[in-house]
Design a protein around this motif. Sequence first.
Motif, PDB file in Angstrom:
ATOM      1  N   THR A 181      43.866  33.400  37.948  1.00 56.46           N
ATOM      2  CA  THR A 181      42.593  33.133  38.628  1.00 56.46           C
ATOM      3  C   THR A 181      42.807  32.315  39.891  1.00 56.46           C
ATOM      4  OG1 THR A 181      41.502  33.152  36.470  1.00 56.46           O
ATOM      5  CG2 THR A 181      40.280  32.198  38.292  1.00 56.46           C
ATOM      6  N   ALA A 182      43.801  31.409  39.863  1.00 54.92           N
ATOM      7  CA  ALA A 182      44.085  30.613  41.059  1.00 54.92           C
ATOM      8  C   ALA A 182      44.503  31.510  42.222  1.00 54.92           C
ATOM      9  CB  ALA A 182      45.164  29.584  40.750  1.00 54.92           C
ATOM     10  N   TRP A 183      45.368  32.526  41.954  1.00 55.65           N
ATOM     11  CA  TRP A 183      45.743  33.480  42.999  1.00 55.65           C
ATOM     12  C   TRP A 183      44.570  34.397  43.342  1.00 55.65           C
ATOM     13  CZ3 TRP A 183      49.873  33.439  46.028  1.00 55.65           C
ATOM     14  CH2 TRP A 183      51.005  32.724  45.620  1.00 55.65           C
ATOM     15  N   TYR A 184      43.861  34.799  42.327  1.00 51.41           N
ATOM     16  CA  TYR A 184      42.735  35.727  42.525  1.00 51.41           C
ATOM     17  C   TYR A 184      41.677  35.124  43.447  1.00 51.41           C
ATOM     18  CZ  TYR A 184      38.366  38.094  41.147  1.00 51.41           C
ATOM     19  OH  TYR A 184      37.170  38.739  41.145  1.00 51.41           O
ATOM     20  N   ALA A 185      41.426  33.815  43.339  1.00 52.25           N
ATOM     21  CA  ALA A 185      40.420  33.165  44.179  1.00 52.25           C
ATOM     22  C   ALA A 185      40.809  33.186  45.651  1.00 52.25           C
ATOM     23  CB  ALA A 185      40.194  31.730  43.708  1.00 52.25           C
ATOM     24  N   GLU A 186      42.126  33.328  45.953  1.00 50.43           N
ATOM     25  CA  GLU A 186      42.572  33.337  47.348  1.00 50.43           C
ATOM     26  C   GLU A 186      42.433  34.716  47.995  1.00 50.43           C
ATOM     27  OE1 GLU A 186      46.484  31.839  47.569  1.00 50.43           O
ATOM     28  OE2 GLU A 186      45.991  29.861  46.733  1.00 50.43           O
ATOM     29  N   HIS A 187      42.157  35.755  47.211  1.00 48.26           N
ATOM     30  CA  HIS A 187      42.058  37.112  47.756  1.00 48.26           C
ATOM     31  C   HIS A 187      40.633  37.464  48.148  1.00 48.26           C
ATOM     32  CE1 HIS A 187      46.057  37.210  46.424  1.00 48.26           C
ATOM     33  NE2 HIS A 187      45.887  37.711  45.201  1.00 48.26           N
ATOM     34  N   ARG A 188      39.802  36.481  48.328  1.00 47.62           N
ATOM     35  CA  ARG A 188      38.404  36.742  48.641  1.00 47.62           C
ATOM     36  C   ARG A 188      38.288  37.511  49.962  1.00 47.62           C
ATOM     37  NH1 ARG A 188      33.670  34.766  46.820  1.00 47.62           N
ATOM     38  NH2 ARG A 188      31.891  34.740  48.235  1.00 47.62           N
ATOM     39  N   GLY A 189      37.448  38.558  49.948  1.00 51.28           N
ATOM     40  CA  GLY A 189      37.228  39.365  51.146  1.00 51.28           C
ATOM     41  C   GLY A 189      38.100  40.600  51.230  1.00 51.28           C
ATOM     42  N   ILE A 190      39.027  40.795  50.277  1.00 53.13           N
ATOM     43  CA  ILE A 190      39.907  41.968  50.303  1.00 53.13           C
ATOM     44  C   ILE A 190      39.234  43.104  49.532  1.00 53.13           C
ATOM     45  CG2 ILE A 190      42.162  42.853  49.612  1.00 53.13           C
ATOM     46  CD1 ILE A 190      43.283  40.079  49.931  1.00 53.13           C
ATOM     47  N   ALA A 191      39.184  44.286  50.177  1.00 48.69           N
ATOM     48  CA  ALA A 191      38.569  45.444  49.532  1.00 48.69           C
ATOM     49  C   ALA A 191      39.482  45.988  48.440  1.00 48.69           C
ATOM     50  CB  ALA A 191      38.267  46.520  50.566  1.00 48.69           C
ATOM     51  N   ARG A 192      38.921  46.931  47.645  1.00 47.19           N
ATOM     52  CA  ARG A 192      39.688  47.453  46.524  1.00 47.19           C
ATOM     53  C   ARG A 192      40.918  48.224  46.980  1.00 47.19           C
ATOM     54  NH1 ARG A 192      38.269  52.495  42.711  1.00 47.19           N
ATOM     55  NH2 ARG A 192      39.087  53.446  44.611  1.00 47.19           N
ATOM     56  N   ASP A 193      40.761  49.132  47.961  1.00 44.99           N
ATOM     57  CA  ASP A 193      41.904  49.916  48.430  1.00 44.99           C
ATOM     58  C   ASP A 193      42.959  49.030  49.078  1.00 44.99           C
ATOM     59  OD1 ASP A 193      40.195  49.260  50.468  1.00 44.99           O
ATOM     60  OD2 ASP A 193      40.561  51.100  51.618  1.00 44.99           O
ATOM     61  N   GLU A 194      42.508  47.977  49.779  1.00 49.22           N
ATOM     62  CA  GLU A 194      43.464  47.050  50.400  1.00 49.22           C
ATOM     63  C   GLU A 194      44.217  46.263  49.339  1.00 49.22           C
ATOM     64  OE1 GLU A 194      43.468  43.522  53.830  1.00 49.22           O
ATOM     65  OE2 GLU A 194      41.602  44.527  53.222  1.00 49.22           O
ATOM     66  N   ALA A 195      43.519  45.856  48.289  1.00 49.16           N
ATOM     67  CA  ALA A 195      44.198  45.141  47.210  1.00 49.16           C
ATOM     68  C   ALA A 195      45.220  46.042  46.519  1.00 49.16           C
ATOM     69  CB  ALA A 195      43.169  44.638  46.200  1.00 49.16           C
ATOM     70  N   GLU A 196      44.861  47.339  46.307  1.00 54.12           N
ATOM     71  CA  GLU A 196      45.818  48.258  45.681  1.00 54.12           C
ATOM     72  C   GLU A 196      47.027  48.497  46.579  1.00 54.12           C
ATOM     73  OE1 GLU A 196      42.592  50.818  43.019  1.00 54.12           O
ATOM     74  OE2 GLU A 196      43.513  51.700  44.817  1.00 54.12           O
ATOM     75  N   MET A 197      46.768  48.598  47.872  1.00 52.61           N
ATOM     76  CA  MET A 197      47.892  48.797  48.792  1.00 52.61           C
ATOM     77  C   MET A 197      48.802  47.574  48.825  1.00 52.61           C
ATOM     78  SD  MET A 197      49.593  50.709  50.705  1.00 52.61           S
ATOM     79  CE  MET A 197      48.523  52.141  50.762  1.00 52.61           C
TER      80      MET A 197
END
Length: 646
Positions: A181-197
């Motif tokens: 969750t600590a890492w997940y909170a830093e990915h705010r604003g990233i779309a789904r396809d961008e996160a998968e890439m």
Amino acid sequence: MSIRGLTKKQPKIFKVKVITMDAEMEFSCEMKWKGKDLFDLVCRTLGLRETWFFGLQYTIKGVCTWLKMEKKVLEQEIPKEDPIKFRFLAKFYPEKAEEELLQEITQHLFFLQVKKQILEEEIYCSPEVTVLLASYAVQAKYGDYDPNFHKPGFLSQDELLPTRVLKQYQMTVHMWEEKITAWYAEHRGIARDEAEMNYLKIAQDLAMYGVNYFPIEQNKNLTDLLLGVDAKGIHVYSINNRFSPNKSFEWSAIRNISYSEKELTIKPLDKKAEVFKFFSSQLKVNKLILQLCIGNHDLFMKRRRVDSIEIQQMKAQAKEEKARKKMEHQRLSREKQLREEAERAKDELERRLFQLEAEARQANEALLHSKETAELLAEKAQIAEEEAKLLAQNAAEAEQERQRLEMAALKTKEEKRLMEQKVREAERIAAKLVKESDLRTKETEYLKQDLSEAREAERRAKQQLLDITRVSQPHTNRYLYPSPAEGGDLEVEKVYSRFDLKDVDLKRLSLEIERERLDYLEKSKNFEDRLKELKSEIHALKLEEKQKGPISHWNEVFDSLDLTLRKAPSWIKLYEARDGQDDNLQRPFSPFPLNALSSRPINNSSYSTTGGKCSRTNTSVSNNMGIETRKNIVKVQQHDSDVIYI
């Protein structure tokens, strides 16, 4: 022609079940369909255009085999089941996923397959990288982190980490969830396809990414090597090390690959280089290796050639799609931000509204309270006014009382002054009486002494008279009754006269003493009555002046005076003790000073004796109380002839 001849015969079909990474599909296929027909149907159903990365896989006799595109489906060695199951998987992996994966569906299918391989430990990944990849997977699934929505435990149903990593560290599931969750909170604003890439870009750098491993034998006796085929070439690994290859052959350095039954030969481009030969366990494995090598080599060469028109169109469309999605994402981000700001503003307005409502309620309550307070204050003011009037009236009465008390105080002061004067006068009288009592006590002693001397002189005189009578018995008659010539009658008469005079004077003296004693007792009684009156007056003053302080000093003074006056003089007590012992004296002598010739002189009065006669001077003494006392002073003289003159 018959009607039956006109009716077209229905083709025979068979059921096929295709399992993708996130769905299952069933198709009805004709008996004459080739593998490519079924594959194209699946790709059309998925909307997939980048078909060269994928294939249909099935398992026969424990060996994973890919469906051949150019042969009929039913002519291939497939499982005899209904429906026939195939897995739609990525057969070949790109070298650079960000550049080669154009469609979002392609990217998504690769992401799901690589994620599964990492979780099933087909691709080794360190714990730190595993946590980072898990955070991107969570971002792709749940979107931006929201602490109000994503409560602790929201990842409990998701499989995010390999079992090896969970067992490697002594950490609870909750602790791993906190790290992710600590890492997940830093990915705010990233779309789904961008996160998968981002997930795929990290995964493609792993050593085991995209590698298909096959056990081989360098000779026919021992299987001690692994052959790996990937997008870059062919690699030879030791059986215990899949990370670092012992030998590698890039696709650009390979001239030819061939197999003969179980033997597989790799010929390098350099003719001087050694030809690499190895043996597989089965012929099917060699065919599968050769198939993977041909496909990866074709893609390798394809990446290095000019793109075809179809690829160029796909890339342009993908670029436009990415730009559109980027703009859409930015728009959505702005809208989301604006929505969040609007929600925050709404929350703030609601909070402010609630606050204003609360303040309004408080103001209304305060207003009601103020009205009640005003009414209460009005009542209090009215009461205060009435109290003020009452206080003014009380003040006037108090002023009158004060004036009365001042007058009473002045009167009391005057009475005190008079009382003090009376007290001083009483003290003076008491002191004088005490002094006179002491003097009279002493004079009583002197009088007793004189009386005893007088009695002794009388006794001696009587004795001498008796002695004379016995001696001159023959001449008694003559002595008692002398002739006129001898003067005997005169002498006898003198003798009897003296004795008679003596008895008479003694009785008279006793009467005088008794009278004086009675006068003294009466005066003492009057003085005591006067003192009682004074005490009653003081007691009345005490009752009137309770608030003006005690007058205990005057009480003590009058108590001492009362005690002093209550004490009878000692000469009276001595006289009463001797009462009845003397026949001639019935009462004590006067308490005033008496002296014999041998005693002290008397100041107030004196007796004079002339020619054997006794004279008495009476002196009157007036005290301050208006009491007049007469002192009788008696002087007794004894002649040489022991004849007493009074």
